[in-house]
Motif scaffolding. Structure first.
Motif, short mmCIF file in Angstrom:
data_model
loop_
_atom_site.label_atom_id
_atom_site.label_comp_id
_atom_site.label_asym_id
_atom_site.label_seq_id
_atom_site.Cartn_x
_atom_site.Cartn_y
_atom_site.Cartn_z
N SER A 278 0.84 -1.21 0.00
CA SER A 278 0.00 0.00 0.00
C SER A 278 0.87 1.25 0.00
CB SER A 278 -0.91 0.02 1.23
OG SER A 278 -0.13 -0.01 2.42
N SER A 279 0.31 2.32 -0.55
CA SER A 279 0.95 3.64 -0.52
C SER A 279 0.20 4.52 0.46
CB SER A 279 0.95 4.27 -1.91
OG SER A 279 1.70 3.48 -2.82
N VAL A 280 0.95 5.36 1.19
CA VAL A 280 0.33 6.20 2.22
C VAL A 280 0.76 7.65 2.03
CG1 VAL A 280 0.05 6.59 4.70
CG2 VAL A 280 0.45 4.27 3.86
N GLY A 281 -0.21 8.54 2.08
CA GLY A 281 0.07 9.97 2.12
C GLY A 281 -0.65 10.57 3.32
N PHE A 282 -0.02 11.52 3.98
CA PHE A 282 -0.67 12.12 5.14
C PHE A 282 -0.34 13.60 5.24
CE2 PHE A 282 3.43 10.70 6.81
CZ PHE A 282 3.85 11.79 7.57
N CYS A 283 -1.21 14.32 5.95
CA CYS A 283 -1.00 15.74 6.18
C CYS A 283 -1.30 16.06 7.64
CB CYS A 283 -1.89 16.59 5.27
SG CYS A 283 -1.71 18.36 5.54
N GLN A 284 -0.34 16.62 8.33
CA GLN A 284 -0.55 17.05 9.71
C GLN A 284 -1.37 18.34 9.73
OE1 GLN A 284 3.91 16.69 9.93
NE2 GLN A 284 3.45 16.45 12.11
N HIS A 285 -2.16 18.49 10.79
CA HIS A 285 -2.99 19.68 10.90
C HIS A 285 -2.15 20.95 10.92
CE1 HIS A 285 -5.33 22.78 13.10
NE2 HIS A 285 -6.33 22.29 12.39
N SER A 286 -0.97 20.88 11.50
CA SER A 286 -0.11 22.07 11.60
C SER A 286 0.33 22.59 10.23
CB SER A 286 1.14 21.73 12.43
OG SER A 286 1.85 20.64 11.87
N ARG A 287 0.23 21.74 9.19
CA ARG A 287 0.64 22.15 7.84
C ARG A 287 -0.43 22.95 7.12
NH1 ARG A 287 6.03 21.55 6.29
NH2 ARG A 287 6.89 19.72 7.32
N ILE A 288 -1.65 22.98 7.70
CA ILE A 288 -2.76 23.56 6.95
C ILE A 288 -3.64 24.41 7.86
CG2 ILE A 288 -4.47 21.71 7.31
CD1 ILE A 288 -3.55 22.95 3.85
#
Length: 515
Positions: free
Chosen positions: A194-204
């Motif tokens: 599987s491939s995983v992408g994530f975004c932390q709340h602090s980035r947005i």
């Protein structure tokens, strides 16, 4: 005292909310309304009718949200898409107004379409159900998880005080490891990545919950662009690259028609004589404003624009034209290779188109090498692909099996498709002169090829040591930066002359050939 007062207020509010949301309360509403009308008339009824929704919203709003969110959980423990988006918005606002933080993860099973084609829809449904169960087992009870695509899951972590980049990467790795455990199905084991992408709340923080979701999507696409089983975290640079790819998709059609995208040619030489045995045509985009654009950036854009077939036509035209120019200049280039992907190979008129192009330039079919990825051959291709590959072989074109060793092509499929040569993937060639295990792998491939009477070419040769080892083991052709980098056509004739001049001073390497 103030703290106790606040707790008491919260307790009262919770009880009031519970009363308002209780089914008995809704059952008594008609009787309450009738009593108010009997006691106070029309005006009293209107006042009560207006007050009840207001009190419900004030006291029961959050409780209602929690009830809705709970109801959105299916029996399998997943939240539906609407519930997930509501949870993301609630988490986003809560994290923005407090010191808490969170992250959104997007995880997708790699090559799911191939899995469905190989094992069938029922089996693929079972696999996805197991994926959901394993993700739930990895995550906390209050994390929100939803299936947001055929093979894609989205996760919103419950707000927490500490969640740095390292913790997010560790969590992504745990999810991948959980999915990579074999899945038992009808007595056999299925393995997935599987491939995983994530975004932390602090980035947005300054955006919105919708932007947060889009950022996680961008991170997943970036992971998928870098191969299977990859993890990527969202960054502003990624946003810029995503915008660039979108712009490239809009420009590829014009680039193909105006000569911005042309083949560059990488030489292939014989390990026996050192002479040039061919060139591979590789697409390169010289953009008038952006300069040279990497194939890793523009090839996905061409694929997404549905123009891979047009790219193959452009490449074949210029490859045939190059052969005529080499012939006219008196240099010996036996053949040129052109890559054909799935969309081109599914065209029922492909053999006819190739024959027409060769006739147009008055070239014998054996001057053209058709390069097909091993994954195309190994993926149980449909009848049209089978007919086209065999038809091109019967026409007289050479068939190269590209990136050999990265797929699962069987000996039977190599014979079935009349493969002329296998191209050993660079992953086997890298540091082979210093790695005994690599040497054993290459020897096994060469032995198999000899038994099948198939020629071999090693890709990605970068050092003299690798070149010498491959020659000694009996590999017939080599290609890579150590031989020559891809170059525009107008540099090829000069390169060939310089290469032939150097051959006079190079000692011949005697290989392991037996016949």
């Amino acid at each position: 005292m103030a703290g106790d007062f606040a707790k008491n207020c919260a307790r009262i509010r919770s009880k009031a909310a519970g009363f308002l949301l209780h089914p008995v309360t809704f059952a008594l509403l008609p009787a309450i309304s009738l009593g108010v009308f009997w006691m106070g008339g029309d005006k009293a009824l209107i006042v009560v009718t207006l007050l009840i929704p207001i009190v419900y919203l004030v006291l029961g709003g959050k409780e209602a949200f929690r009830s809705t969110l709970s109801a959105s959980h299916a029996s399998n423990g997943l939240t539906d898409r609407g519930g997930f988006e509501n949870a993301v918005n609630e988490t986003f606002l809560r994290a923005r107004e407090t010191t808490l933080t969170s992250a959104i993860f997007r995880i997708e099973v790699d090559d799911f379409e191939d899995l469905a084609e190989r094992y069938g829809q029922a089996a693929s449904d079972t696999v996805i159900a197991r994926v959901g169960e394993r993700l739930i087992a990895v995550l906390r009870d209050n994390d929100i998880i939803s299936q947001t695509g055929d093979a894609r899951f989205s996760i919103c972590l419950h707000p927490t005080r500490q969640l740095d980049l390292e913790l997010c990467i560790q969590l992504a790795g745990r999810m991948q490891l959980a999915l990579e455990e074999p899945i038992s199905l009808d007595g056999s084991s299925i393995y997935i990545t599987s491939s995983v992408g994530f975004c932390q709340h602090s980035r947005i923080r300054s955006g919105s919950s919708e932007n947060w979701i889009l950022a996680a999507n961008a991170a997943l696409r970036e992971a998928q662009n870098h191969g299977p089983s990859t993890i990527r975290a969202y960054s502003e640079e990624m946003k810029q690259r995503s915008q660039t790819r979108a712009e490239l998709r809009e420009e590829v059609s014009n680039a193909l028609e105006t000569g911005q995208i042309l083949p560059w040619f990488q030489p292939q030489i014989s390990t026996d004589t050192g002479l040039v045995t061919g060139f591979e045509a590789l697409a390169r985009w010289q953009h008038p404003e952006r300069g040279m654009i990497s194939p890793a950036d523009f090839l996905p854009a061409i694929e997404q624009a549905g123009m891979l077939e047009r790219l193959a036509e452009v490449m074949m035209f210029h490859a045939c034209n190059a052969l005529k120019e080499w012939d006219a200049s008196g240099v010996i280039v036996p053949k040129v290779g052109v890559n054909f992907a799935g969309p081109e190979l599914r065209n029922p008129r492909l053999v006819e188109k190739v024959k027409w192009e060769l006739d147009r330039f008055d070239l014998a079919p054996d001057r053209l090498t058709v390069e097909v990825l091993e994954t195309v051959v190994a993926g149980a291709p449909d009848d049209v692909i089978t007919r086209n590959i065999n038809g091109l072989g019967q026409l007289g074109c050479s068939i190269d099996l590209d990136d050999f060793g990265t797929g699962h092509a069987s000996i039977a499929s190599i014979r079935r498709f009349s493969v002329s040569r296998i191209k050993i993937d660079r992953s086997f060639v890298m540091k082979a002169d210093r790695d005994p295990e690599q040497q054993r792998m290459i020897s096994a491939i060469l032995t198999m090829a000899e038994r099948l009477n198939v020629q071999t070419l090693a890709e990605g040769v970068e050092t003299v040591g690798e070149h010498a080892l491959l020659a000694q083991l009996g590999c017939e052709h080599v290609q890579g930066f150590g031989i020559g980098k891809p170059m525009p056509f107008d540099q090829t004739i000069e390169w060939i002359a310089a290469h032939n001049a150097k051959l006079k001073d190079v000692p011949r390497i005697i290989g392991n050939r037996t016949g």
